[in-house]
Scaffold this active site. Structure first.
Site, PDB file in Angstrom:
ATOM      1  N   CYS A 133       0.756  -1.348  -0.183  1.00  0.00           N
ATOM      2  CA  CYS A 133       0.043   0.092   0.031  1.00  0.00           C
ATOM      3  C   CYS A 133       0.886   1.355  -0.038  1.00  0.00           C
ATOM      4  CB  CYS A 133      -0.970  -0.023   1.013  1.00  0.00           C
ATOM      5  SG  CYS A 133      -2.273  -1.283   1.099  1.00  0.00           S
ATOM      6  N   HIS A 192      -2.499   7.594   2.683  1.00  0.00           N
ATOM      7  CA  HIS A 192      -3.183   6.409   2.462  1.00  0.00           C
ATOM      8  C   HIS A 192      -4.790   6.193   2.939  1.00  0.00           C
ATOM      9  CE1 HIS A 192      -3.821   2.228   1.368  1.00  0.00           C
ATOM     10  NE2 HIS A 192      -3.313   1.846   2.611  1.00  0.00           N
ATOM     11  N   ASN A 221     -10.139   0.376   0.981  1.00  0.00           N
ATOM     12  CA  ASN A 221      -8.627   0.316   1.089  1.00  0.00           C
ATOM     13  C   ASN A 221      -8.411  -0.075  -0.543  1.00  0.00           C
ATOM     14  OD1 ASN A 221      -5.947   0.124   0.879  1.00  0.00           O
ATOM     15  ND2 ASN A 221      -5.579  -0.765   3.015  1.00  0.00           N
TER      16      ASN A 221
END
Ligand code: COA
Length: 325
Positions: free
Chosen positions: A109, A251, A281
């Site tokens: 990520c 993020h 996500n």
């Protein structure tokens, strides 16, 4: 380095929290109160490279840069179409960026921030003038759809930025890793180099069914500690104060993580835009998708200074700074 254009792509199928409650033992109240996520987009047959290419085309149009002018393509992904060729090469072919050097970058990520930092170093060295940095992930294909602790968190998507060299003094960026905490967030391959050929074939087939596993609380603690630290660090090495930052593009994993980061930095939550409620996500795609939304909604104004910060598997974390043009 200047961010000259942004683009994003989300697949059409939407899965709401209520839809998920029909698949695993969960409910909208649990998911939205613990994460802030309400729905996510899921690919139906589209590959990671196809999503990446669509985001790339949008970013190039926004930047008014032609594919032939692109000299570097980095795709940050942990869910590339196949191990070889790389997803970046497939994007090159799809969009016709015939002069670009292309490679994938794997930092889960945090991938987009690492890719941005890498491209920035190439541009600063004078090696390239125009770069396309893409975050693209199809986490839905590596999720255990029977594990309620992970399957509710993720979604698919792609985001891209076009970077160009400038004469202005640039910022220094930061990338960090801690391999000793790798077990907290994993997507295993079952490949064993000592196996005989037939066994090896079977183990490779098995690896196609590898799934994300996670120690959620360990990752949560890591994120709320490391993200504020790396933001302080990137401000410090660039001689900037928090007052000089217009907005923090983090993020998008969990609303509670973003809120905790804002609190630790003693910054108002309004400076931390979020869109995770709509997409979940999306791994390496989350920051460029959010950037594109902020750009399109005119939330980012010329001269605004932004901090981008990511965290994820590895474990990895990092931060970058840009001035909006
Ligand atoms: N629906 C309903 N209940 C669920 C659930 C779900 N989808 N997932 C877990 N639960 C249950 C657990 O089984 C547990 O039940 P128990 O108390 O009976 O044992 C309870 O909810 C609490 O679980 P816990 O794991 O302690 O919840 P939490 O408050 O830590 O929240 C996360 C879980 C995953 C939302 C949170 O830890 C998190 O966001 N971590 C970071 C993950 C992340 O961002 N990863 C990607 C990084 S890039």
């Amino acid at each position: 380095m200047e961010i000259r254009g942004t683009g994003s792509y989300l697949p059409g199928k939407i899965i709401t929290n209520d839809d998920l409650s029909e698949v695993v033992d969960t409910n909208d109240e649990w998911i939205s109160s613990r994460t802030g996520i309400c729905q996510r987009h899921i690919s139906e047959g589209e590959t990671t490279s196809e999503m990446a290419a669509k985001a790339a085309v949008a970013a190039l149009e926004d930047a008014e840069v032609s594919p032939e002018e692109v000299e570097l393509i980095i795709v940050a992904t942990m869910t590339g179409d196949e191990a070889m060729p790389g997803t970046a090469c497939k994007v090159q072919k799809e969009i016709g960026a015939v002069h670009a050097a292309c490679f994938d970058l794997s930092a889960a990520c945090t991938g987009f921030v690492f890719a941005l930092n890498t491209a920035n170093a190439y541009l600063a060295s004078g090696m390239y003038r125009n770069a396309l940095v893409i975050g693209a992930d199809m986490v839905s294909k590596v999720i255990d759809w029977t594990d309620r602790a992970t399957c509710v968190l993720f979604g698919d998507g792609a985001g891209a930025v076009v970077l160009t060299c400038t004469d202005k003094k640039g910022y220094r960026f930061i990338s960090h890793s801690d391999g000793s905490m790798g077990n907290a967030l994993m997507l295993e391959h079952h490949y064993d180099r000592n196996l005989e050929t037939e066994q090896r074939r079977l183990s490779i087939e098995q690896s196609a069914s590898s799934k994300v596993s996670m120690d959620g609380q360990a990752v949560f603690r890591f994120a709320v500690r490391r993200v504020p630290q790396v933001i302080e660090e990137v401000l410090c090495i660039n001689g900037l104060s928090r007052e000089e930052i217009g907005c923090y593009v983090l993020h998008q994993a969990n609303q509670r993580i973003v809120e905790a980061v804002a609190k630790r930095l003693k910054e108002p939550l309004e400076k931390f835009p979020m869109n995770l409620q709509n997409y979940g996500n999306t791994s390496s795609a989350s920051i460029p998708i959010l950037l594109n939304e902020l750009d399109q909604s005119k939330r980012l104004k010329t001269g605004d200074r932004i901090v981008m910060a990511g965290f994820g598997g590895g474990l990895t974390w990092g931060a970058s700074i840009a001035e909006w043009i």
